[in-house]
Design a protein around this motif. Sequence first.
Motif, mmCIF file in Angstrom:
data_model
loop_
_atom_site.group_PDB
_atom_site.id
_atom_site.type_symbol
_atom_site.label_atom_id
_atom_site.label_comp_id
_atom_site.label_asym_id
_atom_site.label_seq_id
_atom_site.Cartn_x
_atom_site.Cartn_y
_atom_site.Cartn_z
ATOM 1 N N THR A 60 16.159 73.907 -7.699
ATOM 2 C CA THR A 60 15.245 74.721 -6.895
ATOM 3 C C THR A 60 16.002 75.656 -5.951
ATOM 4 O O THR A 60 15.576 76.786 -5.712
ATOM 5 C CB THR A 60 14.334 73.780 -6.079
ATOM 6 O OG1 THR A 60 13.630 72.956 -6.994
ATOM 7 C CG2 THR A 60 13.329 74.554 -5.255
ATOM 8 N N ALA A 81 11.139 80.358 -17.463
ATOM 9 C CA ALA A 81 10.381 79.098 -17.469
ATOM 10 C C ALA A 81 9.690 78.873 -16.126
ATOM 11 O O ALA A 81 10.097 79.421 -15.105
ATOM 12 C CB ALA A 81 11.313 77.937 -17.769
ATOM 13 N N ASP A 82 8.653 78.057 -16.136
ATOM 14 C CA ASP A 82 8.030 77.610 -14.895
ATOM 15 C C ASP A 82 8.876 76.471 -14.334
ATOM 16 O O ASP A 82 9.005 75.417 -14.962
ATOM 17 C CB ASP A 82 6.605 77.106 -15.165
ATOM 18 C CG ASP A 82 5.615 78.252 -15.222
ATOM 19 O OD1 ASP A 82 5.990 79.384 -14.854
ATOM 20 O OD2 ASP A 82 4.460 78.014 -15.631
ATOM 21 N N HIS A 83 9.435 76.696 -13.165
ATOM 22 C CA HIS A 83 10.285 75.670 -12.553
ATOM 23 C C HIS A 83 9.420 74.819 -11.633
ATOM 24 O O HIS A 83 9.238 75.126 -10.465
ATOM 25 C CB HIS A 83 11.440 76.321 -11.802
ATOM 26 C CG HIS A 83 12.389 77.039 -12.702
ATOM 27 N ND1 HIS A 83 13.449 76.409 -13.318
ATOM 28 C CD2 HIS A 83 12.416 78.311 -13.143
ATOM 29 C CE1 HIS A 83 14.097 77.279 -14.066
ATOM 30 N NE2 HIS A 83 13.490 78.443 -13.993
ATOM 31 N N VAL A 122 11.810 73.552 -0.636
ATOM 32 C CA VAL A 122 10.667 73.165 -1.465
ATOM 33 C C VAL A 122 10.763 71.698 -1.841
ATOM 34 O O VAL A 122 11.787 71.252 -2.352
ATOM 35 C CB VAL A 122 10.602 74.019 -2.760
ATOM 36 C CG1 VAL A 122 9.406 73.635 -3.610
ATOM 37 C CG2 VAL A 122 10.525 75.494 -2.417
ATOM 38 N N ARG A 167 19.644 84.385 -11.352
ATOM 39 C CA ARG A 167 19.706 83.159 -12.164
ATOM 40 C C ARG A 167 20.636 83.369 -13.357
ATOM 41 O O ARG A 167 21.327 82.433 -13.772
ATOM 42 C CB ARG A 167 18.297 82.803 -12.649
ATOM 43 C CG ARG A 167 17.330 82.534 -11.520
ATOM 44 C CD ARG A 167 15.933 82.232 -12.056
ATOM 45 N NE ARG A 167 14.946 82.304 -10.996
ATOM 46 C CZ ARG A 167 13.640 82.135 -11.159
ATOM 47 N NH1 ARG A 167 13.175 81.856 -12.361
ATOM 48 N NH2 ARG A 167 12.812 82.216 -10.144
ATOM 49 N N ALA A 209 10.359 86.657 -11.401
ATOM 50 C CA ALA A 209 11.654 85.975 -11.548
ATOM 51 C C ALA A 209 12.810 86.964 -11.536
ATOM 52 O O ALA A 209 13.899 86.664 -11.055
ATOM 53 C CB ALA A 209 11.661 85.176 -12.836
ATOM 54 N N ARG A 268 5.711 77.468 -4.802
ATOM 55 C CA ARG A 268 6.586 77.843 -5.928
ATOM 56 C C ARG A 268 6.172 79.195 -6.516
ATOM 57 O O ARG A 268 7.015 79.976 -6.938
ATOM 58 C CB ARG A 268 6.572 76.743 -7.006
ATOM 59 C CG ARG A 268 7.400 75.536 -6.612
ATOM 60 C CD ARG A 268 7.497 74.517 -7.725
ATOM 61 N NE ARG A 268 8.303 73.372 -7.335
ATOM 62 C CZ ARG A 268 9.613 73.262 -7.515
ATOM 63 N NH1 ARG A 268 10.270 74.240 -8.105
ATOM 64 N NH2 ARG A 268 10.272 72.207 -7.110
ATOM 65 N N ASN A 292 15.333 82.151 -16.484
ATOM 66 C CA ASN A 292 14.633 83.293 -15.893
ATOM 67 C C ASN A 292 13.130 83.249 -16.116
ATOM 68 O O ASN A 292 12.367 83.728 -15.285
ATOM 69 C CB ASN A 292 15.181 84.605 -16.466
ATOM 70 C CG ASN A 292 16.454 85.020 -15.764
ATOM 71 O OD1 ASN A 292 16.439 85.369 -14.587
ATOM 72 N ND2 ASN A 292 17.568 84.962 -16.478
ATOM 73 N N LEU A 334 7.533 81.865 -4.313
ATOM 74 C CA LEU A 334 8.986 82.055 -4.416
ATOM 75 C C LEU A 334 9.419 82.478 -5.828
ATOM 76 O O LEU A 334 10.612 82.499 -6.132
ATOM 77 C CB LEU A 334 9.710 80.769 -4.018
ATOM 78 C CG LEU A 334 9.589 80.405 -2.528
ATOM 79 C CD1 LEU A 334 10.055 78.973 -2.271
ATOM 80 C CD2 LEU A 334 10.381 81.369 -1.668
ATOM 81 N N GLY A 335 8.464 82.758 -6.692
ATOM 82 C CA GLY A 335 8.801 83.242 -8.031
ATOM 83 C C GLY A 335 9.357 82.167 -8.948
ATOM 84 O O GLY A 335 9.962 82.474 -9.970
ATOM 85 N N MET A 336 9.145 80.909 -8.590
ATOM 86 C CA MET A 336 9.653 79.823 -9.428
ATOM 87 C C MET A 336 8.681 79.501 -10.556
ATOM 88 O O MET A 336 9.043 78.855 -11.535
ATOM 89 C CB MET A 336 9.887 78.571 -8.579
ATOM 90 C CG MET A 336 10.955 78.770 -7.542
ATOM 91 S SD MET A 336 11.073 77.352 -6.451
ATOM 92 C CE MET A 336 12.281 77.961 -5.280
ATOM 93 N N ILE A 337 7.434 79.908 -10.368
ATOM 94 C CA ILE A 337 6.394 79.699 -11.369
ATOM 95 C C ILE A 337 5.707 81.048 -11.569
ATOM 96 O O ILE A 337 5.467 81.765 -10.588
ATOM 97 C CB ILE A 337 5.358 78.656 -10.879
ATOM 98 C CG1 ILE A 337 5.998 77.286 -10.706
ATOM 99 C CG2 ILE A 337 4.183 78.575 -11.828
ATOM 100 C CD1 ILE A 337 5.050 76.248 -10.134
ATOM 101 N N ALA A 338 5.400 81.370 -12.813
ATOM 102 C CA ALA A 338 4.689 82.625 -13.073
ATOM 103 C C ALA A 338 3.189 82.385 -12.951
ATOM 104 O O ALA A 338 2.674 81.408 -13.506
ATOM 105 C CB ALA A 338 5.029 83.132 -14.465
ATOM 106 N N LEU A 373 17.076 79.219 -7.336
ATOM 107 C CA LEU A 373 16.100 80.068 -8.032
ATOM 108 C C LEU A 373 15.651 81.310 -7.274
ATOM 109 O O LEU A 373 15.227 82.274 -7.891
ATOM 110 C CB LEU A 373 14.873 79.225 -8.407
ATOM 111 C CG LEU A 373 15.149 78.048 -9.351
ATOM 112 C CD1 LEU A 373 13.887 77.221 -9.551
ATOM 113 C CD2 LEU A 373 15.681 78.539 -10.685
ATOM 114 N N ALA A 374 15.681 81.291 -5.967
ATOM 115 C CA ALA A 374 15.201 82.449 -5.194
ATOM 116 C C ALA A 374 16.308 82.901 -4.249
ATOM 117 O O ALA A 374 16.246 82.691 -3.039
ATOM 118 C CB ALA A 374 13.929 82.091 -4.431
#
Lengths: 332, 259
Positions: B101, B255-257, A92, B110, A79, A57, B253, A60-64, B104-105
Amino acid sequence: MTNRPLRDAAMPVIEIVHLGKRYRDVAAVDDVTLQVRAGQIYALLGLNGAGKTTLIRLLLGMIAPTAGTVRVLGAAVSAGDRAAWGRVGYLVEAAAAYPELTVRENLDVARRLRRLPGTSDDVIERLALTPYAERRARTLSLGNLQRLALARALLHTPALLVLDEPVNGLDPAGVAEIRALLADLAHQHGTTVFLSSHLLAEVARLATRIGIMHDGRLVGEHDAGQLDRHRRRHLRLATHDDAAAHAVLRAHGYHPEPATPAGLLLTDERALAQPERVATALVHGGVPPTDLHLQEEDLEAFFLRTVGSSRKTGPEAGTGTYPGTGTGAGDA
Amino acid sequence: MREALWAELLKARRSRLPWVTALAFGVATLVCGMFMFILADPARARAFGLLGGKAEISGAGADWPGYLALLAQAAAVGGLGVYGLIVVWLFGREFSDRTATDLLALPTSRTAVVAAKFTIGAIWALLLALLLTGLGLLIGALLALPGWSAPGAVQGSGRIMAAAALAALTAAPLALAASVGRGYLAAVGVLFAIVFTSQVIAALGYGAVFPWSVPGLFAGIAGPGQDPPGLAGLALVAATGVTGAITTAVWWNRADHTR
């Protein structure tokens, strides 16, 4: 949009440097550094909760991240930056789809969002989904749902494919099919594959490089072709008089471990390379072997040993194996 | 955003929810018509069994102005509930179906995905308001209500549409609730809390400063003795809608997903 797979093997497709993600006191990913080069099939192995999915994640930029950097196909991951995503396909965690849409409609949604022209017919055929193309996703079996998710990831023949547990829910024939498909993508189309799995045997058959994660840390990296060098081997033998056999072997320059009820154990490279010479020495010494086995540590034992040694040394010991250092527990 | 709009439209078309919400608005219109039917002639309504023997009905007049005002109140109060559910579905379903999910990429941003969802929600709300207005006019004509005038009908219809628009704006923050709550459940809880609180606050006389009470006050639900919410109240509703949309986009944009 066309997605040219990278053929420059020198260019890192994925570049992760000192990456970390903390949730309060928990380090989900801890100081991970790794590179994946074009055309590689990199498999991330780890127990549940090792941090594999969090790492994917982050990738893939889903989590910072709370520390470190990630670059994918040369672009820094954040993001807001979508430079790389047109050339990345991903799956994922559990496969999912819009239940009220058909297989084809689900792929059409993905195709539109990826701004791809044409139809989804080709990928439907490649993933053996033709009989289910007009079926609503809610009626699919777990295996076919997984195929649909893989089809979505492969729609645009990506330069980089990121897959989290890609063969979950597939039957053995499906697993073999996906393995062949991924190998074909890597070898024929130059697609780089980054996957996570807990299926050791599957990973060993498919991957060109393997990273082992434990407690959020990368505790070992190996080229799959050289994995054999890291797996422990030994020669186990039994005689009618193990004490005498022990003395004979020492006289011939071997270093057997003390005799046990299970027999004698030799780990000398010389003995492992030429076990017939060990047998000859014992015959000439008057204690011929009644049993002689060259035993090799299986993948599972190797993995658990790597994870176990990481557990013993602890995070402070800095046993992670990073490109260029080659000093981790796994490579030791 | 065109691609995201296409995707959202397909998802909405394949869902049963548009039909369910249309049915809800249709039933609300029929109930308003039935209320007029009873009000016009209580004795006849008693004969049909639509009104209890001792029941008395007061309030709206059984004429076109009263009927159109009643429809506007239905759009304001019913609209908050129904539009709220639409917004909760548009955003919450991505988490409940675990499809978020996959959004998101992508080359599509988004922000575009969020904007497309709000756009579909707005179109959906508009169509429902048009259904309420059109069906309402048809039922009113069938009932042969007195007091018809073309300018009055235009003004009354405009009030219905405006009340619906205000209700739709106040539903926007539920997108954030569905996103942060990662599914339907928390957002539906928030919706119930908002509907309940808006009634209580309006009854206490502070409805003009509580955005979710404003559409009802605007539609005249508090009766002829109450002041309309005024420009400040309307601005508060607009700010609620805009803030809801912007914070939702920021959340998607930033948040932690993790799911």
